[in-house]
Write a protein that holds these residues in place. Structure first.
Motif, PDB file in Angstrom:
ATOM      1  N   ARG A 151     -10.639  -8.090   3.104  1.00  0.00           N
ATOM      2  CA  ARG A 151      -9.348  -6.734   2.714  1.00  0.00           C
ATOM      3  C   ARG A 151      -9.830  -5.927   1.734  1.00  0.00           C
ATOM      4  NH1 ARG A 151      -8.178  -8.846   7.299  1.00  0.00           N
ATOM      5  NH2 ARG A 151      -6.488  -8.720   8.098  1.00  0.00           N
ATOM      6  N   SER A 210      -7.677  -4.811  -0.631  1.00  0.00           N
ATOM      7  CA  SER A 210      -7.493  -5.760  -1.730  1.00  0.00           C
ATOM      8  C   SER A 210      -7.694  -6.456  -2.768  1.00  0.00           C
ATOM      9  CB  SER A 210      -6.034  -5.927  -1.517  1.00  0.00           C
ATOM     10  OG  SER A 210      -6.308  -7.660  -0.613  1.00  0.00           O
ATOM     11  N   THR A 257     -11.392   0.418   2.299  1.00  0.00           N
ATOM     12  CA  THR A 257     -12.006   1.779   1.111  1.00  0.00           C
ATOM     13  C   THR A 257     -10.397   2.526   1.147  1.00  0.00           C
ATOM     14  OG1 THR A 257     -13.704   2.751   1.788  1.00  0.00           O
ATOM     15  CG2 THR A 257     -12.867   3.996   0.590  1.00  0.00           C
ATOM     16  N   ALA A 258      -9.997   2.350   2.168  1.00  0.00           N
ATOM     17  CA  ALA A 258      -8.334   3.009   2.197  1.00  0.00           C
ATOM     18  C   ALA A 258      -7.553   1.734   1.574  1.00  0.00           C
ATOM     19  CB  ALA A 258      -7.837   3.168   4.025  1.00  0.00           C
ATOM     20  N   GLU A 259      -7.748   0.795   1.691  1.00  0.00           N
ATOM     21  CA  GLU A 259      -6.956  -0.665   1.475  1.00  0.00           C
ATOM     22  C   GLU A 259      -7.473  -0.322  -0.460  1.00  0.00           C
ATOM     23  OE1 GLU A 259      -6.688  -2.937   5.424  1.00  0.00           O
ATOM     24  OE2 GLU A 259      -8.452  -3.515   4.152  1.00  0.00           O
ATOM     25  N   GLU A 301      -8.395   1.702  -1.862  1.00  0.00           N
ATOM     26  CA  GLU A 301      -7.903   2.460  -3.131  1.00  0.00           C
ATOM     27  C   GLU A 301      -6.271   2.382  -2.805  1.00  0.00           C
ATOM     28  OE1 GLU A 301      -8.781   6.218  -0.679  1.00  0.00           O
ATOM     29  OE2 GLU A 301     -11.199   6.299  -1.226  1.00  0.00           O
ATOM     30  N   ALA A 302      -5.230   2.240  -1.922  1.00  0.00           N
ATOM     31  CA  ALA A 302      -4.524   1.926  -1.888  1.00  0.00           C
ATOM     32  C   ALA A 302      -3.750   0.665  -3.129  1.00  0.00           C
ATOM     33  CB  ALA A 302      -3.533   1.037  -0.876  1.00  0.00           C
ATOM     34  N   ALA A 303      -4.722  -0.615  -3.277  1.00  0.00           N
ATOM     35  CA  ALA A 303      -4.765  -1.480  -4.074  1.00  0.00           C
ATOM     36  C   ALA A 303      -4.810  -1.222  -5.148  1.00  0.00           C
ATOM     37  CB  ALA A 303      -5.714  -2.469  -3.797  1.00  0.00           C
ATOM     38  N   ASP A 339      -3.770   1.910  -6.249  1.00  0.00           N
ATOM     39  CA  ASP A 339      -2.417   2.955  -6.234  1.00  0.00           C
ATOM     40  C   ASP A 339      -1.703   2.598  -7.072  1.00  0.00           C
ATOM     41  OD1 ASP A 339      -4.260   5.409  -6.285  1.00  0.00           O
ATOM     42  OD2 ASP A 339      -3.362   5.064  -4.072  1.00  0.00           O
ATOM     43  N   ALA A 340      -1.608   1.264  -6.879  1.00  0.00           N
ATOM     44  CA  ALA A 340      -0.188   0.125  -6.810  1.00  0.00           C
ATOM     45  C   ALA A 340      -0.552  -0.219  -7.675  1.00  0.00           C
ATOM     46  CB  ALA A 340       0.040  -1.012  -5.600  1.00  0.00           C
TER      47      ALA A 340
END
Length: 357
Positions: free
Chosen positions: A219, A221, A341-343, A345-347, A349-350
């Protein structure tokens, strides 16, 4: 850490070179086209077979890619132990109606011939498994513009990788599927490897070179976690094994998420070297008795594994898999790179939001 190596691929995702036909040119090209670094696995192929796949990748993508080589292995195997194991496998040969292989067909995997091709017609990256190449080999590749990576499973091995002048180290944690890339096959250390986050942190403090983290990552993350621990990129194998571009047998792909195969274990049963696979009948019955003899045991069992696959029996196959195998997603390789990559970036940002709150 920006470097000549990490600047080759805009997304910090490397597709692991999985030998045995899994890492096909289509897989390597799809990952590279998506912004990662795709890899071919030269292991168990002839030098000419490796070169044909290199030409195929070049025809599929203009992006950088890599080729992985197996280092020649010292012959420390006990011939008597191999004979005993051969007798133990006689029933398997009878069941699958096939012959056991010749354990003495070669220890070097055509290393010299493959290296000569890679020097004569260079590729962007060459990586090494099962040991560390000499300074001379690294320099010969450097002179033709090729960057080099070497697998390490301990901080000490990473220091050796730095000493020979490699451009980066693949930090392989104990969670990784397939063969552990230890520089010395030490029976006393079976199963005693370091977890990936610990390994990355220790290598970051003992070696000054880019780190690619490998071991059970599935993942975005998780990629974020190894980057936070000091890695510069992540290498994923099992995550790409289930993609349509992968050359893995359909039974192998299905087993990754089959509740029947719910755990992995390091075993010498199939090759004589520690490798992580899904626990099946063959592993349970023969793993405790398999000698430390690579690649002799690999050659001995090769026909059995092929016969089991032909018979549609995953219980006799080498189902290589990392500890995160249940998280496998059946997506095209390029789409998987996008999702990871989206995951990632989301991690990130979080993490920023948590720190700000």
């Amino acid at each position: 850490m920006s470097s000549a190596l990490t600047d080759l691929f805009p997304r910090p995702i490397v597709q692991a070179p999985m030998a045995g036909g899994v890492s096909r040119p289509q897989l390597a090209a799809a990952v590279s086209d998506a912004g990662g670094l795709g890899f071919l696995a030269a292991g168990y192929k002839t030098a000419d077979g490796m070169y044909e796949e290199i030409k195929q990748v070049r025809g599929l993508t203009g992006r950088p890619f890599g080729v992985n080589l197996f280092l020649p292995q010292p012959d420390h195997a006990d011939p008597a132990a191999i004979v005993v194991y051969r007798h133990q496998l006689a029933g398997e040969a009878a069941w699958y109606e096939t012959r056991l292989g010749d354990p003495d067909v070669g220890l070097d995997d055509g290393y010299v011939a493959k290296l000569a091709i890679l020097v004569d017609d260079p590729v962007p990256v060459v990586s090494f498994h099962f040991g560390c190449p000499t300074r001379e080999v690294v320099e010969s590749l450097k002179r033709v513009g090729t960057l080099t990576l070497v697998t390490a499973t301990t901080p000490e091995e990473a220091q050796t990788v730095q000493w020979v002048g490699a451009d980066g180290v693949i930090a392989q944690g104990i969670e990784a599927g397939g063969h552990q890339g230890t520089h010395r096959d030490n029976v006393e250390n079976d199963g005693a490897g370091l977890g990936l986050l610990t390994l990355v942190s220790q290598i970051r403090e003992t070696a000054q070179l880019p780190i690619i983290a490998a071991g059970g990552l599935m993942r975005g993350s998780q990629i974020a976690s190894v980057l936070a621990a000091g890695a510069d990129a992540a290498q994923l194998g099992t995550a790409f094994l289930i993609t349509p571009e992968s050359g893995a047998h359909v039974l192998h792909k299905q087993a990754l998420t089959d509740p029947l195969f719910n755990r992995t274990r390091l075993t010498r049963a199939f090759s004589g070297r520690p490798a992580r696979a899904l626990v099946n009948r063959f592993l349970r019955e023969h793993g405790p008795y398999a000698p430390a003899a690579y690649p002799q045991i690999h050659h001995l069992t090769a026909g059995l594994r092929k016969a089991a696959a032909k018979a549609g029996d995953p219980q006799g196959m080498a189902l290589w898999a990392g500890q995160g195998h249940r998280l496998a997603r059946e997506l095209p390789a390029g789409e998987l790179v996008e999702v990871l990559t989206a995951e990632l970036e989301a991690a990130g940002d979080a993490l920023v939001l948590r720190r700000a709150s």
